[in-house]
Design a protein around this motif. Sequence first.
Motif, short mmCIF file in Angstrom:
data_model
loop_
_atom_site.label_atom_id
_atom_site.label_comp_id
_atom_site.label_asym_id
_atom_site.label_seq_id
_atom_site.Cartn_x
_atom_site.Cartn_y
_atom_site.Cartn_z
N THR A 1 0.76 -1.21 -0.08
CA THR A 1 0.06 0.03 0.12
C THR A 1 0.67 1.61 -0.25
OG1 THR A 1 -1.72 -1.04 1.11
CG2 THR A 1 -1.70 1.16 1.36
N SER B 1 1.60 4.30 -3.19
CA SER B 1 1.37 5.47 -2.90
C SER B 1 2.11 6.57 -3.46
CB SER B 1 0.91 5.85 -1.12
OG SER B 1 2.32 5.96 -0.74
N VAL C 1 -4.56 2.86 -0.59
CA VAL C 1 -3.70 3.74 -1.19
C VAL C 1 -4.32 5.24 -1.14
CG1 VAL C 1 -2.30 4.20 -3.28
CG2 VAL C 1 -2.60 1.62 -2.41
#
Length: 222
Positions: free
Chosen positions: A62, A66, A134
Amino acid sequence: MTRGNLPVVDPPFEDGGSPGIRDTGTVVGVVLAAGTSSRYGSKNKLLTEWEGAPIVHQAAATIDRSEVDTTLVVVGYDAENVQEAVGGPADAVVRNERYAAGQDTSVEQGVEAARERDADAVLFALGDMPRVAVESVNDLVAAYHHGVGDALAVANAGKRGNPVLFDATHFSALSNVTGDVGGRQILLTNDDSALVETDDPGVLVDVDTPQQLEDMCERSDG
């Protein structure tokens, strides 16, 4: 003195927020994954699979997907197995040999790694929170870039969650925190702190016990 309720801001953000915060800046993401998971029982919770991959892999992936500039993972307990479980979604893995002394030692390691990379800010995520979206991480980074504050945390329905982000002005203080509170005290006492609303229940969901993992799986199936 601890502040009362932190202000809650909603994306999208307007420019021209807090003075001294840049519209751009390097943000290093640090996944804290060094704990012993003692409440989980004999198994290491970070190695437990959820939706086809270890929890710690999901958490690291995640952050890696990002808008942070670099993704680091701090490991300690069961370090080799945790590092293997993390797999590809990490630019570097930092080993914390003092993990048994508490989460603050991992925070310190993360801050030092961020300093080495000349980071303008550090974002801390937890390795046992695989349901964070995210988009929630991106909202936190965007809030920082737009000058919303210099100590920020995501929120859901106004309730503070994780991850959290700190400007480099707090690095020295973060290196001196004690116990397992991480940067919570800094967040709650700083004059320029805020919560970033995400509408993401995942920012409140961590896995400490097998029952919590079971509950999380049931919510996912539902």
